[in-house]
Design an enzyme around this catalytic site. Structure first.
Site, PDB file in Angstrom:
ATOM      1  N   GLU A   1      56.233  -9.916 -22.279  1.00  0.00           N
ATOM      2  CA  GLU A   1      55.709  -8.949 -21.078  1.00  0.00           C
ATOM      3  C   GLU A   1      55.096  -7.750 -21.752  1.00  0.00           C
ATOM      4  OE1 GLU A   1      59.192  -7.777 -19.029  1.00  0.00           O
ATOM      5  OE2 GLU A   1      59.430  -9.801 -18.303  1.00  0.00           O
TER       6      GLU A   1
ATOM      7  N   GLU B   1      61.833 -19.318 -16.847  1.00  0.00           N
ATOM      8  CA  GLU B   1      62.416 -18.301 -15.844  1.00  0.00           C
ATOM      9  C   GLU B   1      62.074 -18.646 -14.466  1.00  0.00           C
ATOM     10  OE1 GLU B   1      62.252 -14.384 -17.057  1.00  0.00           O
ATOM     11  OE2 GLU B   1      61.898 -14.916 -19.143  1.00  0.00           O
TER      12      GLU B   1
HETATM   13  C1  GLA Z   1      62.481 -10.889 -17.356  1.00  0.00           C
HETATM   14  C2  GLA Z   1      62.986 -11.318 -18.880  1.00  0.00           C
HETATM   15  C3  GLA Z   1      64.394 -12.163 -18.742  1.00  0.00           C
HETATM   16  C4  GLA Z   1      65.183 -11.674 -17.711  1.00  0.00           C
HETATM   17  C5  GLA Z   1      64.556 -11.354 -16.282  1.00  0.00           C
HETATM   18  C6  GLA Z   1      65.527 -11.030 -15.275  1.00  0.00           C
HETATM   19  O1  GLA Z   1      61.743 -11.919 -16.665  1.00  0.00           O
HETATM   20  O2  GLA Z   1      62.177 -12.117 -19.491  1.00  0.00           O
HETATM   21  O3  GLA Z   1      65.019 -12.075 -19.961  1.00  0.00           O
HETATM   22  O4  GLA Z   1      65.622 -10.119 -18.060  1.00  0.00           O
HETATM   23  O5  GLA Z   1      63.552 -10.573 -16.455  1.00  0.00           O
HETATM   24  O6  GLA Z   1      66.761 -11.379 -15.171  1.00  0.00           O
END
Ligand code: GLA
Length: 387
Positions: free
Chosen positions: A165, A270
């Site tokens: 990020e 994710e």
């Molecule tokens: C981001 C992070 C993850 C997690 C999510 C929320 O996407 O990369 O590690 O913390 O947020 O759970």
């Protein structure tokens, strides 16, 4: 009848009963498809694990994970605030157990995440007086953290989310402490340090809302620049925190093509599909954004309506059809958690809601969609490819 004949009859009866019992179990197993079988030869299918799961405290969950998934990532225990809470004091107990779980089950293990502005310990960026450290000190801290962590699991972790990020929705660089103190070069340094610590590990950049035009353009530029400088980068993680409103399948596809076009392996990381209304137009995952609870924002506290369940299934199917269509570019699809019971989406961005974003229900049973995936036959896939 002779005694011997009775014995013979009794043995036959036992054999018949035993084979009936086996048939029953086989029948039951045949009904529930196994995710890793469904997606075999297409892409790895992964899941993020919480502590209950990798410690084996929740046996039903651990068994479901071992049965259905062939890749794992740690939901929290490998983030820097947990691995190095104080400078030079590393805590590896949980991460060791997590890695052990993956090795025991012969899984493809992903390390998440080395350099991230969030869930990083405050000391990382400050000196004793509380001021920002110099670029040299921060670089040294990054190097020490990455070398220690990656070095410990050398040869055991398949690939690392090296930087998480670093870019905003509009394509600007996130003004994180890493960026403010070191500048854009913190990305290059992080990848270099990770490569030094384990030359065989794959290295990835991971971010959310990766289907947005702005972020896509900057990620493409960033990868090109790393490649031009001879820095190793193997893949791009597209976090899949999606909802019923966005992103569009088209935009998601544009990004898969753009990243794969650079020679990157694409990872859908994710993945969770929320059914809840979003307070924002574009669903992100900036975990510091919290919003106050309102009842109308929690429409399914006691269960999904049939209609919403169907819409949710259809949208999940659309995403998986897209992933299958591009399985030659996609290395892995990872769900951000096993069961709705423990999904972070129940609390983000509004606390105490009831969401249904994952493939296993609150009792850790596979939802019907798990079996429906296996109905996406090869002929349907061929049809998709030619479209
Ligand atoms: C981001 C992070 C993850 C997690 C999510 C929320 O996407 O990369 O590690 O913390 O947020 O759970």
């Amino acid at each position: 009848m002779k005694k011997n004949t009775y014995y013979l009859l009794a043995i036959c009866l036992i054999c018949v009963l035993a084979s009936c019992k086996n048939l029953k179990t086989d029948d039951k197993q045949a009904q529930v498809s196994v995710l890793k079988e469904t997606f075999k030869n297409k892409f790895h299918i992964g899941v993020a694990l919480n502590k209950q799961e990798f410690m084996g405290f929740n046996t039903k969950a651990s068994e479901a994970i071992a049965t259905h998934f062939n890749s794992i990532v740690a939901e929290n225990c490998m983030k820097s605030m947990f691995l190095q809470p104080k400078e030079g004091e590393f805590f590896f107990n949980d991460a060791d157990k997590f890695i052990g779980f993956g090795e025991k089950n012969n899984m493809h293990i992903i390390g998440h995440t080395l350099i991230w502005h969030s869930q990083a310990p405050g000391w990382f960026f400050r000196d004793k007086e509380g001021n920002d450290v110099s670029a040299e000190v921060l670089t040294q801290r990054m190097k020490n953290h990455i070398h220690t962590v990656v070095g410990r699991y050398k040869g055991r972790v398949k690939g690392w989310d090296v930087v998480n990020e670093a870019i905003e929705d509009n394509g600007e660089w996130r003004k994180s402490k890493f960026y403010q103190i070191i500048g854009k070069d913190f990305i290059k340094l992080a990848f270099q340090f990770a490569h030094e610590a384990d030359p065989d590990a794959e290295l990835y950049y991971n971010d959310y809302s990766m289907a947005l035009d702005g972020r896509r353009a900057t990620v493409v530029q960033m990868v090109k620049s790393l490649q031009e400088q001879g820095i190793r980068i193997d893949g791009i993680g597209m976090q899949g925190h999606v909802d019923m409103y966005g992103p569009s399948i088209n935009d998601f596809e544009k990004s898969i093509l753009a990243y794969a076009g650079l020679g990157m392996k694409v990872m859908v990381t994710e993945l969770d599909l929320s059914v809840l209304p979003s307070p924002w137009e574009n669903v992100g995952a900036n975990i510091s954004d919290a919003i106050d609870y309102q009842e109308q924002m929690n429409p399914y506290p006691a269960g999904l309506t049939e209609n919403m369940e169907q819409q949710w299934e259809a949208r999940y199917m659309d995403f998986f059809k897209l992933f299958l269509k591009h399985h030659d570019k996609i290395d892995r699809v990872t769900l951000w958690g096993l069961s709705d019971a423990t999904s972070w989406k129940n609390d983000f961005p509004i606390k105490d809601r009831v969401d249904y974003p994952l493939l296993f229900d609150r009792d850790y049973n596979p939802k019907p969609i798990v079996s429906k995936f296996s109905a996406l036959t090869n002929s349907e896939l061929t049809a998709l490819k030619t479209n």
